[in-house]
Design a protein around this motif. Sequence first.
Motif, PDB file in Angstrom:
ATOM      1  N   GLN A  43       7.472 -14.662 -22.275  1.00 34.36           N
ATOM      2  CA  GLN A  43       6.732 -15.791 -22.837  1.00 34.36           C
ATOM      3  C   GLN A  43       5.420 -15.931 -22.088  1.00 34.36           C
ATOM      4  OE1 GLN A  43       8.168 -18.139 -25.306  1.00 34.36           O
ATOM      5  NE2 GLN A  43       6.030 -18.776 -25.537  1.00 34.36           N
ATOM      6  N   TYR A  44       4.324 -15.998 -22.852  1.00 34.84           N
ATOM      7  CA  TYR A  44       3.020 -16.228 -22.249  1.00 34.84           C
ATOM      8  C   TYR A  44       2.277 -17.252 -23.102  1.00 34.84           C
ATOM      9  CZ  TYR A  44      -1.779 -15.558 -20.661  1.00 34.84           C
ATOM     10  OH  TYR A  44      -3.053 -15.777 -20.185  1.00 34.84           O
ATOM     11  N   CYS A  45       2.160 -18.475 -22.599  1.00 32.79           N
ATOM     12  CA  CYS A  45       1.531 -19.561 -23.360  1.00 32.79           C
ATOM     13  C   CYS A  45       2.184 -19.665 -24.742  1.00 32.79           C
ATOM     14  CB  CYS A  45       0.026 -19.347 -23.447  1.00 32.79           C
ATOM     15  SG  CYS A  45      -0.802 -19.347 -21.837  1.00 32.79           S
ATOM     16  N   ASP A  46       1.405 -19.485 -25.818  1.00 27.97           N
ATOM     17  CA  ASP A  46       1.955 -19.598 -27.169  1.00 27.97           C
ATOM     18  C   ASP A  46       2.434 -18.264 -27.729  1.00 27.97           C
ATOM     19  OD1 ASP A  46       1.586 -22.330 -27.409  1.00 27.97           O
ATOM     20  OD2 ASP A  46      -0.471 -22.121 -28.150  1.00 27.97           O
ATOM     21  N   PHE A  47       2.493 -17.235 -26.890  1.00 29.42           N
ATOM     22  CA  PHE A  47       2.886 -15.909 -27.354  1.00 29.42           C
ATOM     23  C   PHE A  47       4.256 -15.510 -26.807  1.00 29.42           C
ATOM     24  CE2 PHE A  47      -1.732 -15.900 -27.452  1.00 29.42           C
ATOM     25  CZ  PHE A  47      -2.004 -15.378 -28.712  1.00 29.42           C
ATOM     26  N   LEU A  48       5.014 -14.835 -27.636  1.00 30.23           N
ATOM     27  CA  LEU A  48       6.285 -14.243 -27.226  1.00 30.23           C
ATOM     28  C   LEU A  48       6.143 -12.738 -27.391  1.00 30.23           C
ATOM     29  CD1 LEU A  48       9.223 -14.861 -26.355  1.00 30.23           C
ATOM     30  CD2 LEU A  48       9.841 -14.835 -28.773  1.00 30.23           C
ATOM     31  N   VAL A  49       6.409 -11.983 -26.321  1.00 34.04           N
ATOM     32  CA  VAL A  49       6.207 -10.530 -26.331  1.00 34.04           C
ATOM     33  C   VAL A  49       7.511  -9.821 -25.979  1.00 34.04           C
ATOM     34  CG1 VAL A  49       4.820  -8.611 -25.449  1.00 34.04           C
ATOM     35  CG2 VAL A  49       3.838 -10.916 -25.544  1.00 34.04           C
ATOM     36  N   LYS A  50       7.827  -8.778 -26.746  1.00 33.21           N
ATOM     37  CA  LYS A  50       9.021  -7.990 -26.466  1.00 33.21           C
ATOM     38  C   LYS A  50       8.627  -6.519 -26.381  1.00 33.21           C
ATOM     39  CE  LYS A  50      11.496 -11.202 -29.398  1.00 33.21           C
ATOM     40  NZ  LYS A  50      12.123 -11.364 -30.714  1.00 33.21           N
ATOM     41  N   VAL A  51       8.859  -5.940 -25.229  1.00 34.41           N
ATOM     42  CA  VAL A  51       8.565  -4.524 -25.009  1.00 34.41           C
ATOM     43  C   VAL A  51       9.897  -3.786 -24.938  1.00 34.41           C
ATOM     44  CG1 VAL A  51       7.468  -2.819 -23.522  1.00 34.41           C
ATOM     45  CG2 VAL A  51       6.470  -5.116 -23.734  1.00 34.41           C
ATOM     46  N   GLY A  52      10.121  -2.870 -25.864  1.00 34.90           N
ATOM     47  CA  GLY A  52      11.420  -2.213 -25.936  1.00 34.90           C
ATOM     48  C   GLY A  52      11.360  -0.697 -25.890  1.00 34.90           C
ATOM     49  N   THR A  53      12.454  -0.121 -25.441  1.00 28.12           N
ATOM     50  CA  THR A  53      12.638   1.326 -25.494  1.00 28.12           C
ATOM     51  C   THR A  53      13.441   1.656 -26.750  1.00 28.12           C
ATOM     52  OG1 THR A  53      12.656   1.491 -23.077  1.00 28.12           O
ATOM     53  CG2 THR A  53      13.601   3.338 -24.314  1.00 28.12           C
ATOM     54  N   ALA A  54      12.854   2.439 -27.637  1.00 25.49           N
ATOM     55  CA  ALA A  54      13.525   2.819 -28.879  1.00 25.49           C
ATOM     56  C   ALA A  54      14.332   4.091 -28.641  1.00 25.49           C
ATOM     57  CB  ALA A  54      12.511   3.043 -29.991  1.00 25.49           C
ATOM     58  N   THR A  55      15.596   4.066 -29.012  1.00 30.63           N
ATOM     59  CA  THR A  55      16.471   5.215 -28.795  1.00 30.63           C
ATOM     60  C   THR A  55      17.110   5.671 -30.094  1.00 30.63           C
ATOM     61  OG1 THR A  55      18.382   3.793 -28.298  1.00 30.63           O
ATOM     62  CG2 THR A  55      17.007   4.476 -26.449  1.00 30.63           C
ATOM     63  N   ILE A  56      17.339   6.964 -30.187  1.00 32.56           N
ATOM     64  CA  ILE A  56      18.106   7.575 -31.270  1.00 32.56           C
ATOM     65  C   ILE A  56      19.216   8.369 -30.604  1.00 32.56           C
ATOM     66  CG2 ILE A  56      18.098   9.153 -33.237  1.00 32.56           C
ATOM     67  CD1 ILE A  56      15.150   8.602 -33.607  1.00 32.56           C
ATOM     68  N   ALA A  57      20.463   8.040 -30.951  1.00 32.82           N
ATOM     69  CA  ALA A  57      21.617   8.692 -30.326  1.00 32.82           C
ATOM     70  C   ALA A  57      21.528   8.624 -28.799  1.00 32.82           C
ATOM     71  CB  ALA A  57      21.733  10.131 -30.798  1.00 32.82           C
ATOM     72  N   SER A  58      21.151   7.450 -28.294  1.00 31.35           N
ATOM     73  CA  SER A  58      21.067   7.165 -26.850  1.00 31.35           C
ATOM     74  C   SER A  58      19.967   7.923 -26.131  1.00 31.35           C
ATOM     75  CB  SER A  58      22.412   7.445 -26.161  1.00 31.35           C
ATOM     76  OG  SER A  58      23.438   6.647 -26.732  1.00 31.35           O
ATOM     77  N   SER A  59      19.094   8.576 -26.872  1.00 37.93           N
ATOM     78  CA  SER A  59      17.985   9.306 -26.273  1.00 37.93           C
ATOM     79  C   SER A  59      16.679   8.559 -26.537  1.00 37.93           C
ATOM     80  CB  SER A  59      17.900  10.715 -26.861  1.00 37.93           C
ATOM     81  OG  SER A  59      16.797  11.420 -26.338  1.00 37.93           O
ATOM     82  N   ALA A  60      15.915   8.264 -25.480  1.00 35.12           N
ATOM     83  CA  ALA A  60      14.662   7.524 -25.620  1.00 35.12           C
ATOM     84  C   ALA A  60      13.659   8.309 -26.453  1.00 35.12           C
ATOM     85  CB  ALA A  60      14.080   7.222 -24.245  1.00 35.12           C
ATOM     86  N   ARG A  61      13.132   7.656 -27.505  1.00 36.94           N
ATOM     87  CA  ARG A  61      12.225   8.346 -28.415  1.00 36.94           C
ATOM     88  C   ARG A  61      10.889   7.640 -28.603  1.00 36.94           C
ATOM     89  NH1 ARG A  61      13.403  13.557 -28.794  1.00 36.94           N
ATOM     90  NH2 ARG A  61      15.673  13.807 -28.768  1.00 36.94           N
ATOM     91  N   GLY A  62      10.736   6.456 -28.069  1.00 29.51           N
ATOM     92  CA  GLY A  62       9.469   5.770 -28.256  1.00 29.51           C
ATOM     93  C   GLY A  62       9.482   4.384 -27.649  1.00 29.51           C
TER      94      GLY A  62
END
Length: 225
Positions: free
Chosen positions: A131-150
């Motif tokens: 949470q930053y002021c009026d913004f909500l930010v989510k930074v995620g690791t995208a996985t396919i079959a438990s392997s990080a892809r993006g």
Amino acid sequence: MCLTLCVCVCEIVIVFRARSVSQVPVAEGKSVQQTVEMLNRKLEQLGAVKQGNFCVDCETYHAGAIGSPGQPPKFLYVMHNSEAPLSCFALFENGPCLVADPNFDVLMIKLKSYFQNAKSNKVESRGARYQYCDFLVKVGTATIASSARGITVEVEYCPCVTANDCWNLLMEFMQSFLPSHVPGVPSVFGVKTDGVYSPSDTMAQYLELFSKLRKQQAATGSGMR
């Protein structure tokens, strides 16, 4: 014998404010996890406060018989979002989005003769929620079959529910921690008839991003859609 199945289709009572979901490239010379940690540090340096974690997942179902002569494959995508824990989203390829309660997952099991789960195609994005002021930010690791892809970055401007009214503000904020990559206007912003942002718009953005990751995975020779 007649089998009757009932699923409660409902509208989410949680208000989803206008938000952007985008894929961020991995920093040169860094791994996916190192890039995620770098983005988190930038947010914390801005003054953002971590408020738990988030998860968005997507499972692919083949609709009907696979490989029917003369018939292109049809897909149904069943998605969940930790922001809406009491809801399930079903998005048809090039079609509408159905919002239902969690019993929809049970229905899909009962309909396994019509919808086959492509388990190897499951995609999910997990990470920290800031949470930053009026913004909500989510930074995620995208996985396919438990392997990080993006890497996924979701930015929400909490005071606004009209997407086009706050896009410039969203973009300006994203430039503060994504200086080398600012995404374009999400396609769902341009097709809104009334301009009011909905939960389905967020899931449509994630589905578009996940589909790109699957195609990138397929391009590496895995044979995955």
